[in-house]
Write an enzyme that holds these catalytic residues in place. Structure first.
Site, PDB file in Angstrom:
ATOM      1  N   TYR A 158      94.339  -0.648 -46.592  1.00  0.00           N
ATOM      2  CA  TYR A 158      93.783  -1.396 -47.627  1.00  0.00           C
ATOM      3  C   TYR A 158      94.920  -2.313 -48.342  1.00  0.00           C
ATOM      4  O   TYR A 158      96.102  -2.064 -47.947  1.00  0.00           O
ATOM      5  CB  TYR A 158      93.171  -0.665 -48.730  1.00  0.00           C
ATOM      6  CG  TYR A 158      94.151   0.230 -49.784  1.00  0.00           C
ATOM      7  CD1 TYR A 158      94.579   1.394 -49.434  1.00  0.00           C
ATOM      8  CD2 TYR A 158      94.625  -0.588 -50.859  1.00  0.00           C
ATOM      9  CE1 TYR A 158      95.508   1.991 -50.228  1.00  0.00           C
ATOM     10  CE2 TYR A 158      95.767  -0.098 -51.661  1.00  0.00           C
ATOM     11  CZ  TYR A 158      95.979   1.271 -51.482  1.00  0.00           C
ATOM     12  OH  TYR A 158      97.002   1.898 -52.058  1.00  0.00           O
ATOM     13  N   CYS A 159      94.423  -3.422 -49.066  1.00  0.00           N
ATOM     14  CA  CYS A 159      95.456  -4.079 -49.460  1.00  0.00           C
ATOM     15  C   CYS A 159      94.900  -4.805 -50.960  1.00  0.00           C
ATOM     16  O   CYS A 159      94.405  -4.190 -51.882  1.00  0.00           O
ATOM     17  CB  CYS A 159      95.918  -5.431 -48.580  1.00  0.00           C
ATOM     18  SG  CYS A 159      94.479  -6.413 -48.037  1.00  0.00           S
ATOM     19  N   ARG A 160      94.821  -6.101 -50.919  1.00  0.00           N
ATOM     20  CA  ARG A 160      94.399  -6.674 -52.361  1.00  0.00           C
ATOM     21  C   ARG A 160      93.041  -6.798 -52.766  1.00  0.00           C
ATOM     22  O   ARG A 160      92.632  -7.270 -53.931  1.00  0.00           O
ATOM     23  CB  ARG A 160      95.088  -7.816 -52.308  1.00  0.00           C
ATOM     24  CG  ARG A 160      96.541  -7.947 -52.541  1.00  0.00           C
ATOM     25  CD  ARG A 160      97.282  -9.183 -52.387  1.00  0.00           C
ATOM     26  NE  ARG A 160      98.731  -8.923 -52.447  1.00  0.00           N
ATOM     27  CZ  ARG A 160      99.698  -9.797 -51.400  1.00  0.00           C
ATOM     28  NH1 ARG A 160      99.160 -10.533 -50.863  1.00  0.00           N
ATOM     29  NH2 ARG A 160     100.665  -9.382 -51.418  1.00  0.00           N
ATOM     30  N   CYS A 176      91.530 -10.350 -48.746  1.00  0.00           N
ATOM     31  CA  CYS A 176      92.765 -10.304 -48.390  1.00  0.00           C
ATOM     32  C   CYS A 176      92.815  -9.875 -47.001  1.00  0.00           C
ATOM     33  O   CYS A 176      92.404  -9.074 -46.160  1.00  0.00           O
ATOM     34  CB  CYS A 176      93.346  -8.981 -49.214  1.00  0.00           C
ATOM     35  SG  CYS A 176      95.365  -9.033 -48.913  1.00  0.00           S
TER      36      CYS A 176
END
Lengths: 221, 221
Positions: B177-179, B183
DNA sequence: TTATTACTCAAGTGATTACTTGAATAGTAG
DNA sequence: CTACTATTCAAGTAATCACTTGAGTAATAA
């Protein structure tokens, strides 16, 4: 790897929606469309714009995916393209109110001169209405009322209010509502009623929010 | 009566917020600020803008009430002015995705080339992580990870992923996962991992949404 | 003190936007 | 068919916007 273009393209698309919301007249049109399907000249009239100008604003809203339209006979009717647009409009209003001192002040000064009573919460209104303690007054135009209204509410459009004061029981408190938390109809109605000696208050927000909150809705057949 | 000015002024104020959202670069800055406090040159770098230009965009966002800033030494740090701004950004993304064919297509084509696995829902991730079935991978830069991350997630910034593959258990599925839902870090990470023979998926959206949903958050002290 | 860093401000340019005006189109009525 | 209505289209103008360049301002370092 790169994907800088993907990112850039994606944000540009999001910005299209932002652009649609970046003009006061368009927001006014949107709020009006949020009530019910509207024809172009209805919208032009209420927003005080020319037909051509209104048509162009509507095109922008349509291209941003916020409204859709259908043609029936000569007229073209616009409506919101989904409930998520209501959510978006609400988020916009909320953010503006919370963080822009100018909005706070504007609403504040308007409220204090027009409506010294606190607005009434939705559930509280339902409770009091069920107990027969209040008269619920819908001050929107007839068509909007017909398209859906708060159960038990009576409809007196603002311009007819003066001549229909006899319909109201002076013993009951009157709770007025219209199109939304910033719709001025209810403010004006409350001002007029209090002027005539009625005990009057505003609903905390308007009919779209009522419907959105999952409260019961009545329609005229 | 009138109040046409009140209405007009009010919508103009709302439009100020809309204007702030009407530019792709500003939206990109906002999304980045949504992760954690950011200095101007960090923002300029990530968005690929000049300092002066970034500064001007930030001024617009600040005047619209979407961000606030504080000065510490030489640097000025910007952050979102409230959670309601996250709600607004989410509403914007949602509306854009639902109604703009272009966005759908863009995300679609990107997803199918980069990530054939469906993204994983939040609760499902927590369940599988608790059972030790998956490795949760945070591919954001170290500072963002430190500011808050999904419990049990390990942090390997995307650019370090290749050299840290040994840290990952090939038997475990990896969830990156990220932002946020758009993202590109997680997309790239999943692509790289699958390329190396790992079983990899994306979290359905990113960390801000995770936090927003009231899911547990861990910080590095 | 001077130099450097991080940032903001101000002026200028090309692009975009909001609005107006007048013409074009599509559907309806006579 | 012509006349009329509701709407859109196209062209033009003034205002605003995004971005660049170069100067100006704080806070720190040497």
């Amino acid at each position: 790897m790169s994907s800088g273009n993907f990112k850039h393209d994606l944000f540009s698309q999001f910005a299209r929606v932002g652009k649609a919301l970046s003009n006061g007249n368009r927001l006014e049109l949107l709020e009006f469309i949020a009530q019910a399907e509207r024809s172009v000249d209805e919208l032009a009239q209420v927003a005080g714009l020319t037909m051509a100008n209104t048509s162009q604003h509507l095109r922008v809203l349509k291209q941003a995916g916020l409204v859709t339209c259908r043609k029936e006979g000569l007229k073209v009717y616009y409506r919101l393209s989904g409930d998520d647009v209501l959510v978006l409009l609400d988020a916009l209003r909320t953010t503006a109110e919370r963080h822009l001192a100018e909005v706070k002040q504007l609403v504040q000064s308007y409220l204090t001169t027009r409506d010294e009573l606190e607005p009434l919460a939705r559930q509280e209104l339902l409770d009091r209405a069920r107990d027969g303690l209040v008269t619920v007054l819908d001050v929107r135009p007839e068509e909007e009322y017909a398209a859906g209204h708060v159960p038990g509410a009576i409809n007196i459009p603002l311009q007819d209010l003066e001549s229909h004061l006899a319909d109201l029981d002076p013993k009951h408190e009157v709770v007025a509502y219209c199109r939304g938390p910033h719709c001025i109809l209810a403010f004006d109605a409350v001002a007029k009623l209090r002027d005539k000696g009625f005990k009057a208050a505003r609903l905390e927000d308007g009919f779209p929010e009522w419907r959105q909150a999952g409260m019961p809705v009545e329609t005229t057949h």
